[in-house]
Design a protein around this motif. Structure first.
Motif, short mmCIF file in Angstrom:
data_model
loop_
_atom_site.label_atom_id
_atom_site.label_comp_id
_atom_site.label_asym_id
_atom_site.label_seq_id
_atom_site.Cartn_x
_atom_site.Cartn_y
_atom_site.Cartn_z
N GLU A 119 0.84 -1.20 0.00
CA GLU A 119 0.00 0.00 0.00
C GLU A 119 0.87 1.25 0.00
OE1 GLU A 119 -3.02 0.51 3.00
OE2 GLU A 119 -3.59 -1.59 2.85
N THR A 120 1.91 1.23 0.81
CA THR A 120 2.80 2.38 0.90
C THR A 120 3.54 2.59 -0.41
OG1 THR A 120 3.08 1.95 3.27
CG2 THR A 120 4.66 3.43 2.25
N LEU A 121 4.03 1.50 -0.99
CA LEU A 121 4.73 1.62 -2.28
C LEU A 121 3.82 2.13 -3.38
CD1 LEU A 121 6.98 -1.59 -2.36
CD2 LEU A 121 7.75 0.79 -2.46
N ASP A 122 2.58 1.63 -3.40
CA ASP A 122 1.63 2.06 -4.43
C ASP A 122 1.29 3.55 -4.32
OD1 ASP A 122 1.56 -0.49 -5.47
OD2 ASP A 122 -0.32 -1.04 -4.48
N ALA A 123 1.21 4.05 -3.10
CA ALA A 123 0.83 5.45 -2.89
C ALA A 123 2.03 6.38 -2.77
CB ALA A 123 -0.03 5.55 -1.63
N TYR A 124 3.23 5.82 -2.72
CA TYR A 124 4.42 6.64 -2.49
C TYR A 124 4.71 7.55 -3.68
CZ TYR A 124 9.08 8.03 -1.11
OH TYR A 124 10.18 8.78 -0.77
N ARG A 125 4.99 8.79 -3.39
CA ARG A 125 5.39 9.75 -4.41
C ARG A 125 6.82 10.15 -4.09
NH1 ARG A 125 2.37 7.56 -6.81
NH2 ARG A 125 0.19 8.03 -7.08
N TYR A 126 7.69 10.02 -5.07
CA TYR A 126 9.09 10.33 -4.85
C TYR A 126 9.24 11.79 -4.47
CZ TYR A 126 9.75 5.79 -6.84
OH TYR A 126 9.68 4.45 -7.05
N GLN A 127 10.11 12.03 -3.51
CA GLN A 127 10.29 13.36 -2.98
C GLN A 127 11.75 13.55 -2.60
OE1 GLN A 127 7.93 13.52 0.61
NE2 GLN A 127 8.17 11.34 0.90
N VAL A 128 12.18 14.76 -2.61
CA VAL A 128 13.54 15.08 -2.17
C VAL A 128 13.41 15.92 -0.91
CG1 VAL A 128 15.71 16.21 -2.73
CG2 VAL A 128 14.46 14.97 -4.50
N LEU A 129 13.64 15.28 0.20
CA LEU A 129 13.58 15.98 1.49
C LEU A 129 14.93 16.61 1.77
CD1 LEU A 129 11.82 13.24 3.63
CD2 LEU A 129 10.78 15.26 2.64
N LEU A 130 14.93 17.76 2.35
CA LEU A 130 16.18 18.40 2.73
C LEU A 130 16.37 18.35 4.25
CD1 LEU A 130 16.29 21.40 0.26
CD2 LEU A 130 17.48 19.21 0.13
N ALA A 131 15.87 17.28 4.82
CA ALA A 131 16.04 17.05 6.24
C ALA A 131 17.42 16.42 6.46
CB ALA A 131 14.95 16.14 6.76
N PRO A 132 18.03 16.64 7.60
CA PRO A 132 19.37 16.08 7.85
C PRO A 132 19.46 14.57 7.63
CG PRO A 132 18.81 17.64 9.57
CD PRO A 132 17.58 17.47 8.73
N GLU A 133 18.45 13.82 8.08
CA GLU A 133 18.52 12.37 7.90
C GLU A 133 18.43 11.97 6.44
OE1 GLU A 133 14.23 13.35 9.06
OE2 GLU A 133 16.19 13.83 9.87
N ALA A 134 17.68 12.73 5.64
CA ALA A 134 17.60 12.44 4.20
C ALA A 134 18.94 12.71 3.53
CB ALA A 134 16.49 13.26 3.55
N ILE A 135 19.60 13.77 3.93
CA ILE A 135 20.90 14.11 3.36
C ILE A 135 21.92 13.03 3.71
CG2 ILE A 135 22.81 15.77 3.46
CD1 ILE A 135 20.58 17.94 3.87
N VAL A 136 21.91 12.59 4.96
CA VAL A 136 22.84 11.53 5.38
C VAL A 136 22.56 10.24 4.62
CG1 VAL A 136 23.52 10.06 7.33
CG2 VAL A 136 23.30 12.51 7.64
N TRP A 137 21.28 9.86 4.52
CA TRP A 137 20.93 8.65 3.76
C TRP A 137 21.36 8.78 2.31
CZ3 TRP A 137 19.62 3.82 4.65
CH2 TRP A 137 19.15 3.49 5.91
#
Length: 174
Positions: A119-137
């Protein structure tokens, strides 16, 4: 020069994939919470009945329904039992998603509910977060992908003898 651009492209690809991880974790957590709240709403009346007659024990209420001589009550016992199990499962899933980031990733990789994951994969929309954890990942995934693919390319090159001079090849074939 082409190798440099290829490295940059692989790094960028890894970066874009990596920044998706925190967003996906957040979406999965929100989906679990939404299902958990919905399950609790479905059990609200039953919880009140269990509180009034069975000191809040929903399992005892299910047992009472199962022991009833009325076939309708026995049929409802199965439905209520399913609701109680689903609510307990979603509560455990929500607690698993409240832990540290590495525990959340481990849970998603090994023990996440397949239905909720789909369900999550089907509804997921790709996004670019500029949160510190997103940058580290993003940086970690980019480095890992670039390192793995470059190591693979070098290994293939060594196995095929690409980049060896004729002098070195002659010396090894004597």
């Amino acid at each position: 020069m082409f190798r440099s651009y290829l490295r940059l492209a692989l790094f960028a690809l890894g970066l874009l994939v990596g920044v998706q991880v925190p967003g996906f974790i957040d979406d999965y957590s929100k989906r679990v919470d939404a299902h958990r709240i919905e399950a609790e709403q479905g059990l609200k009346g039953f919880r009140q009945t269990a509180q009034r007659f069975f000191k809040g024990d929903l399992v005892a209420l299910v047992g009472h329904y199962q022991a009833s001589a009325d076939p309708v009550m026995r049929s409802d016992a199965q439905s209520l039992g399913t609701l109680v199990e689903r609510s307990a499962f979603l509560e455990r899933e929500a607690k698993a998603m409240q832990g540290a980031w590495y525990a959340q990733v481990f849970h998603l990789a090994t023990a996440a509910d397949h239905e909720l994951m789909e369900e999550t994969l089907d509804a997921y929309r790709y996004q670019v977060l500029l949160a510190p954890e997103a940058i580290v990942w993003g940086i970690a995934c980019a480095m890992l992908l670039a390192w793995l693919l470059e190591s693979l390319a070098l290994l293939v090159g060594v196995l095929l003898g690409v980049g060896r001079s004729q002098k070195v090849q002659r010396r090894h074939w004597r």
